[in-house]
Scaffold this active site. Sequence first.
Site, PDB file in Angstrom:
ATOM      1  N   SER A   9      42.241 -22.390  55.891  1.00  0.00           N
ATOM      2  CA  SER A   9      41.165 -23.265  55.414  1.00  0.00           C
ATOM      3  C   SER A   9      41.533 -24.703  55.719  1.00  0.00           C
ATOM      4  O   SER A   9      42.538 -25.221  55.205  1.00  0.00           O
ATOM      5  CB  SER A   9      40.991 -23.095  53.904  1.00  0.00           C
ATOM      6  OG  SER A   9      40.324 -24.227  53.385  1.00  0.00           O
ATOM      7  N   HIS A  34      38.669 -21.349  58.874  1.00  0.00           N
ATOM      8  CA  HIS A  34      37.803 -21.306  57.689  1.00  0.00           C
ATOM      9  C   HIS A  34      37.361 -22.732  57.357  1.00  0.00           C
ATOM     10  O   HIS A  34      38.186 -23.624  57.189  1.00  0.00           O
ATOM     11  CB  HIS A  34      38.569 -20.672  56.521  1.00  0.00           C
ATOM     12  CG  HIS A  34      37.743 -20.491  55.285  1.00  0.00           C
ATOM     13  ND1 HIS A  34      36.879 -19.435  55.103  1.00  0.00           N
ATOM     14  CD2 HIS A  34      37.646 -21.240  54.158  1.00  0.00           C
ATOM     15  CE1 HIS A  34      36.303 -19.537  53.920  1.00  0.00           C
ATOM     16  NE2 HIS A  34      36.738 -20.630  53.329  1.00  0.00           N
ATOM     17  N   ASP A  36      35.240 -25.133  54.928  1.00  0.00           N
ATOM     18  CA  ASP A  36      34.654 -25.237  53.582  1.00  0.00           C
ATOM     19  C   ASP A  36      33.690 -26.412  53.482  1.00  0.00           C
ATOM     20  O   ASP A  36      34.088 -27.562  53.657  1.00  0.00           O
ATOM     21  CB  ASP A  36      35.780 -25.422  52.557  1.00  0.00           C
ATOM     22  CG  ASP A  36      36.566 -24.140  52.327  1.00  0.00           C
ATOM     23  OD1 ASP A  36      35.942 -23.117  52.015  1.00  0.00           O
ATOM     24  OD2 ASP A  36      37.801 -24.177  52.481  1.00  0.00           O
ATOM     25  N   MET A  38      31.173 -28.507  51.070  1.00  0.00           N
ATOM     26  CA  MET A  38      30.898 -28.767  49.648  1.00  0.00           C
ATOM     27  C   MET A  38      29.956 -29.949  49.501  1.00  0.00           C
ATOM     28  O   MET A  38      30.089 -30.941  50.219  1.00  0.00           O
ATOM     29  CB  MET A  38      32.203 -29.088  48.929  1.00  0.00           C
ATOM     30  CG  MET A  38      33.228 -27.987  49.032  1.00  0.00           C
ATOM     31  SD  MET A  38      34.763 -28.486  48.249  1.00  0.00           S
ATOM     32  CE  MET A  38      35.728 -27.006  48.488  1.00  0.00           C
ATOM     33  N   HIS A  68      31.977 -21.551  55.193  1.00  0.00           N
ATOM     34  CA  HIS A  68      31.800 -21.169  53.788  1.00  0.00           C
ATOM     35  C   HIS A  68      30.959 -22.255  53.131  1.00  0.00           C
ATOM     36  O   HIS A  68      31.466 -23.342  52.847  1.00  0.00           O
ATOM     37  CB  HIS A  68      33.188 -21.039  53.133  1.00  0.00           C
ATOM     38  CG  HIS A  68      33.147 -20.796  51.661  1.00  0.00           C
ATOM     39  ND1 HIS A  68      34.273 -20.871  50.862  1.00  0.00           N
ATOM     40  CD2 HIS A  68      32.127 -20.477  50.822  1.00  0.00           C
ATOM     41  CE1 HIS A  68      33.946 -20.609  49.612  1.00  0.00           C
ATOM     42  NE2 HIS A  68      32.641 -20.378  49.562  1.00  0.00           N
ATOM     43  N   MET A  70      29.309 -24.063  50.257  1.00  0.00           N
ATOM     44  CA  MET A  70      29.273 -24.255  48.804  1.00  0.00           C
ATOM     45  C   MET A  70      28.268 -25.371  48.569  1.00  0.00           C
ATOM     46  O   MET A  70      28.618 -26.493  48.164  1.00  0.00           O
ATOM     47  CB  MET A  70      30.673 -24.610  48.285  1.00  0.00           C
ATOM     48  CG  MET A  70      31.622 -23.419  48.284  1.00  0.00           C
ATOM     49  SD  MET A  70      33.358 -23.895  48.170  1.00  0.00           S
ATOM     50  CE  MET A  70      33.718 -24.191  49.894  1.00  0.00           C
ATOM     51  N   MET A 139      35.856 -14.645  46.069  1.00  0.00           N
ATOM     52  CA  MET A 139      36.651 -15.813  45.679  1.00  0.00           C
ATOM     53  C   MET A 139      37.722 -15.359  44.683  1.00  0.00           C
ATOM     54  O   MET A 139      37.422 -14.673  43.702  1.00  0.00           O
ATOM     55  CB  MET A 139      35.772 -16.869  44.985  1.00  0.00           C
ATOM     56  CG  MET A 139      34.713 -17.539  45.826  1.00  0.00           C
ATOM     57  SD  MET A 139      35.315 -18.414  47.278  1.00  0.00           S
ATOM     58  CE  MET A 139      36.470 -19.595  46.577  1.00  0.00           C
ATOM     59  N   ASP A 177      39.306 -15.328  49.419  1.00  0.00           N
ATOM     60  CA  ASP A 177      39.451 -16.776  49.567  1.00  0.00           C
ATOM     61  C   ASP A 177      39.979 -17.414  48.289  1.00  0.00           C
ATOM     62  O   ASP A 177      39.315 -17.380  47.250  1.00  0.00           O
ATOM     63  CB  ASP A 177      38.072 -17.359  49.929  1.00  0.00           C
ATOM     64  CG  ASP A 177      38.108 -18.860  50.180  1.00  0.00           C
ATOM     65  OD1 ASP A 177      39.207 -19.438  50.211  1.00  0.00           O
ATOM     66  OD2 ASP A 177      37.020 -19.443  50.354  1.00  0.00           O
TER      67      ASP A 177
HETATM   68  C1  DX5 Z   1      37.923 -23.282  47.611  1.00  0.00           C
HETATM   69  C2  DX5 Z   1      37.812 -22.952  49.087  1.00  0.00           C
HETATM   70  C3  DX5 Z   1      39.019 -22.315  49.662  1.00  0.00           C
HETATM   71  C4  DX5 Z   1      40.259 -23.143  49.558  1.00  0.00           C
HETATM   72  C5  DX5 Z   1      41.452 -22.301  49.869  1.00  0.00           C
HETATM   73  O1  DX5 Z   1      36.679 -23.717  47.178  1.00  0.00           O
HETATM   74  O2  DX5 Z   1      36.714 -22.109  49.303  1.00  0.00           O
HETATM   75  O3  DX5 Z   1      38.754 -21.940  51.002  1.00  0.00           O
HETATM   76  O4  DX5 Z   1      40.244 -24.235  50.421  1.00  0.00           O
HETATM   77  O5  DX5 Z   1      42.585 -23.091  49.683  1.00  0.00           O
HETATM   78  P1  DX5 Z   1      43.901 -22.492  49.007  1.00  0.00           P
HETATM   79  O6  DX5 Z   1      44.393 -21.431  49.927  1.00  0.00           O
HETATM   80  O7  DX5 Z   1      44.800 -23.674  48.925  1.00  0.00           O
HETATM   81  O8  DX5 Z   1      43.493 -21.936  47.667  1.00  0.00           O
HETATM   82 ZN    ZN Z   2      36.450 -21.254  51.329  1.00  0.00          ZN
END
Ligand code: DX5
Ligand code: ZN
Length: 226
Positions: A9, A34, A36, A38, A68, A70, A139, A177
């Site tokens: 990620s 990956h 992310d 947000m 991903h 969010m 998750m 994840d």
């Molecule tokens: C959290 C993300 C994850 C996160 C994973 O909202 O979706 O992908 O970045 O990071 P680690 O492996 O540090 O938990």
């Molecule tokens: Zn993620």
Amino acid sequence: MDRYIIAPSILAADFSCLGAEVKSVLSAGADVIHFDVMDNHYVPNLSIGPMVCEALRKAGVTAPIDVHLMVRPVDEMIRMFADVGATYISFHPEASDHVDRSLQLINELGCKAGLVFNPGSSLEILDWLLDRLDIIVLMSVNPGFSGQRFLTHILNKIRLVRDLINSSDRDILLEVDGGICLENIADVAAAGADMFVAGSAIFGSQDYSEVILQMRAALEQAVRLK
Ligand code: DX5
Ligand code: ZN
């Protein structure tokens, strides 16, 4: 292990040199990036969007990009990410008013479609949507931040979804994840995961190749235990 997919990620990468970070984690043996996304509405944090995905593609990154989302709502972001080269696009079902339609949109745009389930979310919706899915993401932390601790009770949820996938006639990837590290990756695999997201465990280390190598060794052990 070809079947096991390691997906760093980039939320935990050094954003001041993101292109170099992505290239170095890929040459260290990562399979998928990956990504992310947000929005400070669906989760209390703000990260990166389609322009950054486009920049990575333009910089020559050809590996699969696992987006991903969010964010809420999801449809416009689905269109934008499909347009800039996303491979997988997954969203949280409660963030779309019409989940089935959003999944169809991802398919129509030529990407692989996924749903993401929070630690507290029920899996019931899967009974009605399995046919639309290429990937299911569980998750193992609450979404929003890197570096949180893996919630061990999610191992049971992984087993449930593995059984569901096995009893379907579809080839659906099971991704986990949050909080995955060297100490727990074998347990996550033994519970039935195919794809492992790791942010801080990889980007927080000094030597990406070494961690990925050790993760693969742990995954091989998990296979032998099965
Ligand atoms: C959290 C993300 C994850 C996160 C994973 O909202 O979706 O992908 O970045 O990071 P680690 O492996 O540090 O938990
Ligand atoms: Zn993620």
